[in-house]
Design an enzyme around this catalytic site. Sequence first.
Site, PDB file in Angstrom:
ATOM      1  N   ASN A  24      -5.596  -5.896   4.858  1.00  0.00           N
ATOM      2  CA  ASN A  24      -5.818  -7.272   4.379  1.00  0.00           C
ATOM      3  C   ASN A  24      -4.839  -8.161   5.128  1.00  0.00           C
ATOM      4  O   ASN A  24      -3.973  -7.662   5.846  1.00  0.00           O
ATOM      5  CB  ASN A  24      -5.639  -7.384   2.860  1.00  0.00           C
ATOM      6  CG  ASN A  24      -4.242  -6.981   2.421  1.00  0.00           C
ATOM      7  OD1 ASN A  24      -3.251  -7.557   2.853  1.00  0.00           O
ATOM      8  ND2 ASN A  24      -4.170  -5.947   1.597  1.00  0.00           N
ATOM      9  N   GLY A  32      -7.704   2.121  -0.694  1.00  0.00           N
ATOM     10  CA  GLY A  32      -8.645   2.645   0.307  1.00  0.00           C
ATOM     11  C   GLY A  32      -7.993   3.199   1.559  1.00  0.00           C
ATOM     12  O   GLY A  32      -7.003   3.926   1.510  1.00  0.00           O
ATOM     13  N   VAL A  33      -8.576   2.802   2.702  1.00  0.00           N
ATOM     14  CA  VAL A  33      -8.051   3.258   4.000  1.00  0.00           C
ATOM     15  C   VAL A  33      -6.595   2.815   4.157  1.00  0.00           C
ATOM     16  O   VAL A  33      -5.722   3.588   4.568  1.00  0.00           O
ATOM     17  CB  VAL A  33      -8.892   2.655   5.144  1.00  0.00           C
ATOM     18  CG1 VAL A  33      -8.279   2.931   6.495  1.00  0.00           C
ATOM     19  CG2 VAL A  33     -10.314   3.182   5.102  1.00  0.00           C
ATOM     20  N   ASP A  34      -6.337   1.560   3.784  1.00  0.00           N
ATOM     21  CA  ASP A  34      -4.999   0.970   3.928  1.00  0.00           C
ATOM     22  C   ASP A  34      -3.977   1.819   3.172  1.00  0.00           C
ATOM     23  O   ASP A  34      -2.934   2.217   3.716  1.00  0.00           O
ATOM     24  CB  ASP A  34      -5.053  -0.451   3.332  1.00  0.00           C
ATOM     25  CG  ASP A  34      -3.999  -1.383   3.914  1.00  0.00           C
ATOM     26  OD1 ASP A  34      -3.950  -2.544   3.482  1.00  0.00           O
ATOM     27  OD2 ASP A  34      -3.241  -0.953   4.790  1.00  0.00           O
ATOM     28  N   SER A 124     -14.737  -3.225   5.656  1.00  0.00           N
ATOM     29  CA  SER A 124     -15.307  -4.127   4.635  1.00  0.00           C
ATOM     30  C   SER A 124     -16.308  -3.456   3.708  1.00  0.00           C
ATOM     31  O   SER A 124     -16.790  -4.113   2.775  1.00  0.00           O
ATOM     32  CB  SER A 124     -15.981  -5.361   5.278  1.00  0.00           C
ATOM     33  OG  SER A 124     -15.009  -6.256   5.775  1.00  0.00           O
ATOM     34  N   GLY A 126     -15.894  -1.150   1.548  1.00  0.00           N
ATOM     35  CA  GLY A 126     -15.306  -0.633   0.303  1.00  0.00           C
ATOM     36  C   GLY A 126     -14.962  -1.774  -0.631  1.00  0.00           C
ATOM     37  O   GLY A 126     -15.849  -2.494  -1.114  1.00  0.00           O
TER      38      GLY A 126
END
Length: 184
Positions: A24, A32-34, A124, A126
């Site tokens: 973000n 999530g991935v982050d 994007s 998720g």
Amino acid sequence: MTRITLIEGDITEQQVDAVVNAANSSLLGGGGVDGAIHRRGGPQILEECRRLRASHWGRGLPTGQAVATTAGRLPARWVVHTVGPVYLEEEYDVRAEQLASCYRESLRVAAELGARTVAFPAVSAGVFGWPLEDAARIALGTVAAEVPGVARELEEVRFVLFGVEAYGMFEQVWRAMASEGPGE
Ligand code: APR
């Protein structure tokens, strides 16, 4: 010619040069991935993100742009953080272009670093709510169009899909695009 591959798996486990993070604009982590990348990659990634915020990206990384940091403890060499758009039907056109930009800019940054292999998540698709089929269409279409431009540098662009549903959808979209042929 750059190979475009699709696998089902965890992007933090990929033995590639650059892993793309669905970040973000704060660059300070998330879910999530982050969350997975920061958790597995360790604090070095966040330290570099903080330095980026303190220097060039004081107001955060804008949607559609990409910036690289170390990959810390991940098997990759770099993390390319990109900020996808939140899905909003009323602003589909502008935001679809921003999503395409995430892939274009991430490829550009990875190629500039000298990466030979790059792994993408379904940006994007998720938390940011982009419908999976359309996210796949934009992702695969953009990368397929970009590859001739960065082909000299890249050997492989790998889409790493989390779970059978996401993998199945990307495969389905990819097959449909292959049967359509170029430029139709
Ligand atoms: N490996 C590969 N793909 C993953 C992984 C993983 N370890 N974890 C989740 N995914 C998938 C999700 O299932 C989804 O298909 O990645 C896709 C993108 O989902 P998100 O990570 O939620 O990313 P996005 O939709 O772009 O939302 C970004 O979420 O985590 C926060 O900080 C992040 O605010 C930002 C927002």
